[in-house]
Design a protein around this motif. Structure first.
Motif, PDB file in Angstrom:
ATOM      1  N   LEU A 271      -3.509  26.048  -2.348  1.00 21.18           N
ATOM      2  CA  LEU A 271      -2.975  26.113  -0.984  1.00 21.18           C
ATOM      3  C   LEU A 271      -1.953  25.001  -0.760  1.00 21.18           C
ATOM      4  N   TYR A 272      -2.251  23.818  -1.307  1.00 20.10           N
ATOM      5  CA  TYR A 272      -1.300  22.694  -1.195  1.00 20.10           C
ATOM      6  C   TYR A 272       0.025  23.084  -1.850  1.00 20.10           C
ATOM      7  N   SER A 273      -0.047  23.690  -3.028  1.00 20.29           N
ATOM      8  CA  SER A 273       1.177  24.059  -3.764  1.00 20.29           C
ATOM      9  C   SER A 273       2.025  25.030  -2.952  1.00 20.29           C
TER      10      SER A 273
ATOM     11  N   GLN B 280       4.105  17.531 -10.068  1.00 20.32           N
ATOM     12  CA  GLN B 280       2.980  16.989 -10.850  1.00 20.32           C
ATOM     13  C   GLN B 280       1.778  16.695  -9.952  1.00 20.32           C
ATOM     14  N   TYR B 281       2.055  16.104  -8.773  1.00 21.17           N
ATOM     15  CA  TYR B 281       0.954  15.772  -7.857  1.00 21.17           C
ATOM     16  C   TYR B 281       0.220  17.038  -7.415  1.00 21.17           C
ATOM     17  N   ALA B 282       1.022  18.055  -7.032  1.00 17.92           N
ATOM     18  CA  ALA B 282       0.402  19.300  -6.546  1.00 17.92           C
ATOM     19  C   ALA B 282      -0.451  19.939  -7.635  1.00 17.92           C
TER      20      ALA B 282
ATOM     21  N   ALA C 161       0.847  -1.215   0.000  1.00 20.16           N
ATOM     22  CA  ALA C 161       0.000   0.000   0.000  1.00 20.16           C
ATOM     23  C   ALA C 161       0.878   1.260   0.000  1.00 20.16           C
ATOM     24  N   GLY C 162       1.656   1.419  -1.029  1.00 20.16           N
ATOM     25  CA  GLY C 162       2.548   2.582  -1.125  1.00 20.16           C
ATOM     26  C   GLY C 162       1.818   3.829  -1.604  1.00 20.16           C
ATOM     27  N   ALA C 163       2.531   4.941  -1.563  1.00 23.49           N
ATOM     28  CA  ALA C 163       1.941   6.212  -1.993  1.00 23.49           C
ATOM     29  C   ALA C 163       1.695   6.191  -3.500  1.00 23.49           C
ATOM     30  N   ILE C 164       0.439   6.365  -3.877  1.00 24.05           N
ATOM     31  CA  ILE C 164       0.057   6.431  -5.298  1.00 24.05           C
ATOM     32  C   ILE C 164      -0.447   7.855  -5.544  1.00 24.05           C
ATOM     33  N   ARG C 165       0.143   8.520  -6.533  1.00 28.24           N
ATOM     34  CA  ARG C 165      -0.190   9.938  -6.752  1.00 28.24           C
ATOM     35  C   ARG C 165      -0.744  10.219  -8.150  1.00 28.24           C
ATOM     36  N   GLU C 166      -0.852   9.173  -8.973  1.00 26.59           N
ATOM     37  CA  GLU C 166      -1.433   9.374 -10.309  1.00 26.59           C
ATOM     38  C   GLU C 166      -2.585   8.396 -10.490  1.00 26.59           C
TER      39      GLU C 166
ATOM     40  N   ARG D 219       6.161  -3.849  -4.338  1.00 25.71           N
ATOM     41  CA  ARG D 219       6.535  -4.192  -2.962  1.00 25.71           C
ATOM     42  C   ARG D 219       7.271  -2.996  -2.351  1.00 25.71           C
ATOM     43  N   LEU D 220       6.887  -2.605  -1.138  1.00 18.98           N
ATOM     44  CA  LEU D 220       7.490  -1.415  -0.523  1.00 18.98           C
ATOM     45  C   LEU D 220       8.883  -1.708   0.014  1.00 18.98           C
ATOM     46  N   THR D 221       9.739  -0.698  -0.050  1.00 21.81           N
ATOM     47  CA  THR D 221      11.068  -0.840   0.545  1.00 21.81           C
ATOM     48  C   THR D 221      11.161   0.076   1.764  1.00 21.81           C
ATOM     49  N   ARG D 222      11.649  -0.481   2.867  1.00 12.17           N
ATOM     50  CA  ARG D 222      11.819   0.265   4.112  1.00 12.17           C
ATOM     51  C   ARG D 222      13.084  -0.236   4.808  1.00 12.17           C
ATOM     52  N   ARG D 223      13.539   0.501   5.811  1.00 10.34           N
ATOM     53  CA  ARG D 223      14.699   0.060   6.583  1.00 10.34           C
ATOM     54  C   ARG D 223      14.390  -1.290   7.233  1.00 10.34           C
TER      55      ARG D 223
ATOM     56  N   GLY E 268      -3.667   5.493  -3.177  1.00  8.86           N
ATOM     57  CA  GLY E 268      -3.815   6.859  -2.681  1.00  8.86           C
ATOM     58  C   GLY E 268      -2.625   7.288  -1.873  1.00  8.86           C
ATOM     59  N   VAL E 269      -2.747   8.464  -1.315  1.00  4.05           N
ATOM     60  CA  VAL E 269      -1.687   8.990  -0.460  1.00  4.05           C
ATOM     61  C   VAL E 269      -2.305   9.941   0.559  1.00  4.05           C
ATOM     62  N   MET E 270      -1.703   9.945   1.767  1.00  6.29           N
ATOM     63  CA  MET E 270      -2.103  10.914   2.797  1.00  6.29           C
ATOM     64  C   MET E 270      -1.007  11.966   2.828  1.00  6.29           C
ATOM     65  N   THR E 271      -1.401  13.227   2.761  1.00  5.34           N
ATOM     66  CA  THR E 271      -0.408  14.300   2.687  1.00  5.34           C
ATOM     67  C   THR E 271      -0.695  15.356   3.746  1.00  5.34           C
ATOM     68  N   THR E 272       0.375  16.072   4.138  1.00  5.18           N
ATOM     69  CA  THR E 272       0.193  17.029   5.243  1.00  5.18           C
ATOM     70  C   THR E 272       0.679  18.444   4.924  1.00  5.18           C
ATOM     71  N   VAL E 273       1.262  18.679   3.749  1.00  2.21           N
ATOM     72  CA  VAL E 273       1.759  20.050   3.522  1.00  2.21           C
ATOM     73  C   VAL E 273       0.609  21.070   3.533  1.00  2.21           C
ATOM     74  N   ILE E 274      -0.612  20.608   3.331  1.00  2.00           N
ATOM     75  CA  ILE E 274      -1.767  21.519   3.388  1.00  2.00           C
ATOM     76  C   ILE E 274      -1.904  22.143   4.785  1.00  2.00           C
TER      77      ILE E 274
HETATM   78  C1  FMN Z   1       2.302  11.986   8.091  1.00  2.00           C
HETATM   79  C2  FMN Z   1       2.582  11.907   6.607  1.00  2.00           C
HETATM   80  C3  FMN Z   1       2.665  13.070   5.877  1.00  2.00           C
HETATM   81  C4  FMN Z   1       2.876  13.034   4.491  1.00  2.00           C
HETATM   82  N1  FMN Z   1       2.848  14.201   3.772  1.00  2.00           N
HETATM   83  C5  FMN Z   1       2.980  14.163   2.429  1.00  2.00           C
HETATM   84  C6  FMN Z   1       2.850  15.339   1.651  1.00  2.00           C
HETATM   85  O1  FMN Z   1       2.557  16.423   2.174  1.00  2.00           O
HETATM   86  N2  FMN Z   1       2.985  15.242   0.306  1.00  2.00           N
HETATM   87  C7  FMN Z   1       3.251  14.048  -0.301  1.00  2.00           C
HETATM   88  O2  FMN Z   1       3.370  14.022  -1.533  1.00  2.00           O
HETATM   89  N3  FMN Z   1       3.368  12.904   0.404  1.00  2.00           N
HETATM   90  C8  FMN Z   1       3.229  12.941   1.744  1.00  2.00           C
HETATM   91  N4  FMN Z   1       3.293  11.777   2.473  1.00  2.00           N
HETATM   92  C9  FMN Z   1       3.525  10.491   1.797  1.00  2.00           C
HETATM   93  C10 FMN Z   1       4.971  10.027   1.999  1.00  2.00           C
HETATM   94  O3  FMN Z   1       5.791  10.791   1.149  1.00  2.00           O
HETATM   95  C11 FMN Z   1       5.070   8.542   1.684  1.00  2.00           C
HETATM   96  O4  FMN Z   1       4.279   7.844   2.638  1.00  2.00           O
HETATM   97  C12 FMN Z   1       6.491   8.038   1.799  1.00  2.00           C
HETATM   98  O5  FMN Z   1       7.346   8.740   0.932  1.00  2.00           O
HETATM   99  C13 FMN Z   1       6.583   6.541   1.489  1.00  2.00           C
HETATM  100  O6  FMN Z   1       6.178   6.327   0.159  1.00  2.00           O
HETATM  101  P1  FMN Z   1       5.972   4.820  -0.391  1.00  2.00           P
HETATM  102  O7  FMN Z   1       4.968   4.163   0.519  1.00  2.00           O
HETATM  103  O8  FMN Z   1       5.454   4.959  -1.782  1.00  2.00           O
HETATM  104  O9  FMN Z   1       7.307   4.134  -0.325  1.00  2.00           O
HETATM  105  C14 FMN Z   1       3.075  11.786   3.849  1.00  2.00           C
HETATM  106  C15 FMN Z   1       2.988  10.612   4.596  1.00  2.00           C
HETATM  107  C16 FMN Z   1       2.715  10.664   5.947  1.00  2.00           C
HETATM  108  C17 FMN Z   1       2.562   9.375   6.714  1.00  2.00           C
END
Ligand code: FMN
Length: 247
Positions: A83-85, A128-130, A31-36, A225-229, A185-191
């Motif tokens: 606002l995100y941008s 691109q995502y923004a 379940a990695g970050a998907i932005r497209e 498959r996700l890569t992590r430490r 999908g992806v959860m983002t916080t820069v907003i």
């Molecule tokens: C608390 C939190 C905040 C995040 N904020 C952003 C963000 O503002 N913008 C963004 O593009 N991704 C954001 N992400 C997604 C991370 O970049 C992503 O989970 C991380 O790079 C791992 O990506 P992967 O699962 O595809 O390996 C956030 C993730 C978390 C958990």
């Protein structure tokens, strides 16, 4: 989704505990970050199903402080994108200088932005995502009711972290539920850099904080498959400088 068909659920018609774990682990590790995205047909029903699973998330005192705004209005969507941008530029201005954006210092307190944010605002590029955020098939604003958060680490004179634990598991549950349905999908916080503007825009009451955005859709690319430490790098027996956990 028919819950009675999920292995391991009381009353389930099939499966064993072993099968349940495999299914869950597959979701967790992909379940990695998907932005497209491509569109989701019947997205309201799909979203309802996802939220109906995600609401089982844990929270301090089981107070379930989360609220979700489903942003459909095109004008609101474009304003969220803008606002995100702005927040993204502030984030990237730190990254470009090799800094962890908005991170506290070693004593756990924040000393203000480590870069000139007016310079960041002048950056012309976005990513691109923004710039396509407003086109996401599902766009959610994630809120947390501050007065429901038991922040047990308040008063420690450092960045509080506990409160977020009552809302982000819910956010991640949304992503896990989406993944299990073949969505990304992806959860983002820069907003959160623009919380005051977001609160005005969405008529959000004073006691709520903007915890982030979640975008969802059919992934344009295949899941991987996700890569992590590895575990050995973050899990230690007994004490911080103890022996790494191995198997
Ligand atoms: C608390 C939190 C905040 C995040 N904020 C952003 C963000 O503002 N913008 C963004 O593009 N991704 C954001 N992400 C997604 C991370 O970049 C992503 O989970 C991380 O790079 C791992 O990506 P992967 O699962 O595809 O390996 C956030 C993730 C978390 C958990």
């Amino acid at each position: 989704m028919d819950l009675t068909r999920i292995p391991g659920i009381a009353g389930s018609r099939e499966g064993t505990k072993g099968e349940e774990a495999m299914e869950l682990f597959e979701v967790m590790t992909t379940a990695g970050a998907i932005r497209e995205y491509l569109d989701i047909p019947d997205s309201d029903n799909v979203l309802y199903d996802i939220l109906d699973k995600a609401r089982c998330a844990p929270s301090g005192g089981n107070r379930q402080p989360w609220r979700v705004l489903i942003v459909k209005d095109q004008d609101l969507r474009r304003k969220v994108r803008d606002l995100y941008s702005e927040g993204w530029k502030e984030y990237m201005a730190h990254v470009k200088k090799g800094l962890v954006p908005f991170a506290p210092a070693e004593d756990g307190t924040w000393n203000g932005p480590a870069v000139d944010l007016t310079e960041a605002a002048a950056m012309t590029t976005s990513n691109q995502y923004a710039s396509s955020l407003h086109e996401s098939p599902i766009l959610l604003v994630l809120l947390a009711r501050l007065t429901d958060l038991s922040c047990l680490d308040n008063g420690l004179n450092r960045q509080s972290i506990v409160g977020g634990g009552s809302v982000y598991p819910f956010g991640h549950n949304i992503l896990l539920a989406a993944r299990s349905l073949g969505l990304g999908g992806v959860m983002t916080t820069v907003i959160c850099r623009r919380e005051p503007e977001m609160k005005t825009l969405f008529r959000i009451p004073r006691e709520f904080a903007v915890a982030g955005l979640i975008t969802l859709g059919k992934p344009k690319k295949l899941f991987s498959r996700l890569t992590r430490r590895p575990v050995e790098e973050f899990a230690f027996v007994d004490v911080f400088d103890g022996v790494p956990l191995t198997h």
